[in-house]
Design a protein around this motif. Sequence first.
Motif, PDB file in Angstrom:
ATOM      1  N   MET A  59       0.953   4.034  -2.940  1.00 24.09           N
ATOM      2  CA  MET A  59       0.598   5.436  -2.724  1.00 24.09           C
ATOM      3  C   MET A  59       1.749   6.349  -3.138  1.00 24.09           C
ATOM      4  N   THR A 112      -5.032  12.755   8.653  1.00 26.16           N
ATOM      5  CA  THR A 112      -6.245  11.956   8.849  1.00 26.16           C
ATOM      6  C   THR A 112      -6.115  10.601   8.178  1.00 26.16           C
ATOM      7  N   GLN A 113      -5.585  10.626   6.951  1.00 29.86           N
ATOM      8  CA  GLN A 113      -5.428   9.378   6.206  1.00 29.86           C
ATOM      9  C   GLN A 113      -4.469   8.432   6.924  1.00 29.86           C
ATOM     10  N   ARG A 157     -13.853  14.382   7.976  1.00 28.96           N
ATOM     11  CA  ARG A 157     -13.460  14.701   6.603  1.00 28.96           C
ATOM     12  C   ARG A 157     -12.405  13.706   6.169  1.00 28.96           C
ATOM     13  N   PHE A 158     -12.380  13.391   4.876  1.00 33.42           N
ATOM     14  CA  PHE A 158     -11.414  12.419   4.363  1.00 33.42           C
ATOM     15  C   PHE A 158     -10.595  13.098   3.276  1.00 33.42           C
ATOM     16  N   PRO A 159      -9.547  13.829   3.674  1.00 33.59           N
ATOM     17  CA  PRO A 159      -8.761  14.519   2.672  1.00 33.59           C
ATOM     18  C   PRO A 159      -7.773  13.558   2.021  1.00 33.59           C
ATOM     19  N   ALA A 170     -14.493   6.651   2.649  1.00 33.73           N
ATOM     20  CA  ALA A 170     -14.034   6.526   4.038  1.00 33.73           C
ATOM     21  C   ALA A 170     -14.896   5.511   4.786  1.00 33.73           C
ATOM     22  N   TRP A 210     -12.909   3.308  11.627  1.00 30.94           N
ATOM     23  CA  TRP A 210     -13.027   4.721  12.016  1.00 30.94           C
ATOM     24  C   TRP A 210     -13.269   5.560  10.779  1.00 30.94           C
ATOM     25  N   SER A 234      -2.240  12.381   4.176  1.00 29.18           N
ATOM     26  CA  SER A 234      -2.584  13.446   5.111  1.00 29.18           C
ATOM     27  C   SER A 234      -2.626  12.847   6.520  1.00 29.18           C
ATOM     28  N   TYR A 239       0.840  -1.203   0.000  1.00 31.01           N
ATOM     29  CA  TYR A 239       0.000   0.000   0.000  1.00 31.01           C
ATOM     30  C   TYR A 239       0.874   1.251   0.000  1.00 31.01           C
ATOM     31  N   TYR A 253      -7.719   1.744  -3.603  1.00 31.67           N
ATOM     32  CA  TYR A 253      -7.477   2.184  -2.224  1.00 31.67           C
ATOM     33  C   TYR A 253      -8.158   1.219  -1.249  1.00 31.67           C
ATOM     34  N   GLN A 261     -14.085   2.037   3.632  1.00 30.85           N
ATOM     35  CA  GLN A 261     -12.791   1.662   4.199  1.00 30.85           C
ATOM     36  C   GLN A 261     -12.955   1.067   5.596  1.00 30.85           C
ATOM     37  N   VAL A 266      -5.286   2.796  12.153  1.00 34.25           N
ATOM     38  CA  VAL A 266      -6.393   2.025  12.748  1.00 34.25           C
ATOM     39  C   VAL A 266      -6.507   0.665  12.050  1.00 34.25           C
ATOM     40  N   MET A 320      -6.219   6.784   9.702  1.00 33.07           N
ATOM     41  CA  MET A 320      -7.091   5.704   9.221  1.00 33.07           C
ATOM     42  C   MET A 320      -6.259   4.456   8.931  1.00 33.07           C
ATOM     43  N   PRO A 354     -13.490   9.395   9.734  1.00 38.64           N
ATOM     44  CA  PRO A 354     -13.314  10.767  10.212  1.00 38.64           C
ATOM     45  C   PRO A 354     -14.355  11.693   9.613  1.00 38.64           C
TER      46      PRO A 354
END
Lengths: 214, 266
Positions: free
Chosen positions: A11, A69-70, B72-74, B132, B68, A67, A7, B84, B135, A76, A73, B70
């Motif tokens: 990316m 946030t990514q 927002r998923f930027p 998201a 999880w 990012s 992954y 992905y 995912q 997790v 994720m 979020p």
Amino acid sequence: MTALVRYTLSMTVHGQAYLPPLILWASAVVVLTMNDLGPLTGSYAACAMTLFVCLTWLTAVQVNTESQTQRAMTAVAAGGLPRVFVAHVLAALVFSAALTAVGLVFPIVAGTHTVTAADVAIGATAQGICAVTGIAAGLLCSRPVVPRTGYAVVLALLLDGFLLIANAVPPVGPVVRGLNAGIPPGRLAGHAAVAVALLVLAVATASAVASRRD
Amino acid sequence: MIELRGVGKRYPGRPAVLRGVDLTLRPRDIVAVTGGNGSGKSTLLRIVAGVSRPSTGTVTGRPAPVGWVPERFPAQQRVSARDYLTHHGRIRGLDTHRARRRAGELLDRLALVGGDATRLRDLSKGNAQKVALAQALVVPPELLVLDEPWSGLDASAHATLRELIADVAGAGGTVVLTDHREAVLEATATVVHHIDGGRLVARTSTVDTAVVDLAGSGPPPWRGMPGVFEAHRDGGVVRIRVDGARCDELLAVALHEGWSVRGVRR
């Protein structure tokens, strides 16, 4: 972990920001080793130095692909932020292996050298040491550790500059200079151990700093 | 059972975001956390999901896998939504074939606009939210944490989202979610908590729910009935989640319309 490394590589390759450090590496290797007539280890010193700088940049770019946030994720899904950073290290090692292979063969093809197995082995070890140290420096200059790009660039220049110039600080400076002067293989093993220790320290630091910010 | 004890969160150089939060989350619970902007509900959800570590207090009993989503998923990558999700399925332990199939199923169900070959960077906010969500569900989670999942989703996806939430809770998982519209939460959640100034205020309501399995055909008599939270078909039976106080009423109507009762659980 294989899935996570795959992954990470995917990316990075989709992001295309990995191209500038690779172009830097390729140009430097060609300019510094083309038509070289000196000892083969001298050409390998140039490759190792270039690989160190390239891997610092490439690792930082690779970590910055996601990012915050990514990345959370992914952490997790993967079972923790440290695993994400270990995957970054392994993915960067995949790049390192490919670049080291080219960095071992290209000087032989492009220059005029007496080739011995011992020289090639020393060259491979030296490039490995520089790649591993470069990855460690790259992790420390990535966005989860230093969020502002300007500061990260300054830190990368200082860190890489210091490690390249400082003759007494292992592992990069002494190895690069040692290749030109004929370094004993025993000393290389010591530097390799220092490089691996720096990488472990960098992974721990990056995980700790990044998780404090989450 | 997930237990938060005395959980607090403080970021360096800023006032505490959360203070002394005690919370117990049980399997099959759909727990809603309400609160205004900046009340600390996102931070609480991050701690429940394990994204953030609490500064004080403990979290115990968090099951795996966790999903999880979020707020927002930027994502700025050129990788396609399907690839992905396939990667995420593999990271969560599926083989490539199953990960790809599951990704396709979820994106079909959520009706991703532009198809599953759309690159992440080209997704609109609502479609990024769908990715998201997918995912988090690639492997059915034991704990699903959703931060304002309805924001940005189109109306048709709202119903799908409620179904997906009910699936997770129905399979024995725990769902925790936020939204600022109390009405939406009352209709979905089994437990509602309110958060204000970083503290959990006494729970505002606990809805006693029952799950009724019915088999039969014809027009569904429960459509529009008060107290019915949701209904979805699961193989040969229709699974209905209903307010406990209205359960008998639903059974009476269903039996009268010729439906057969296959199971009732409280």
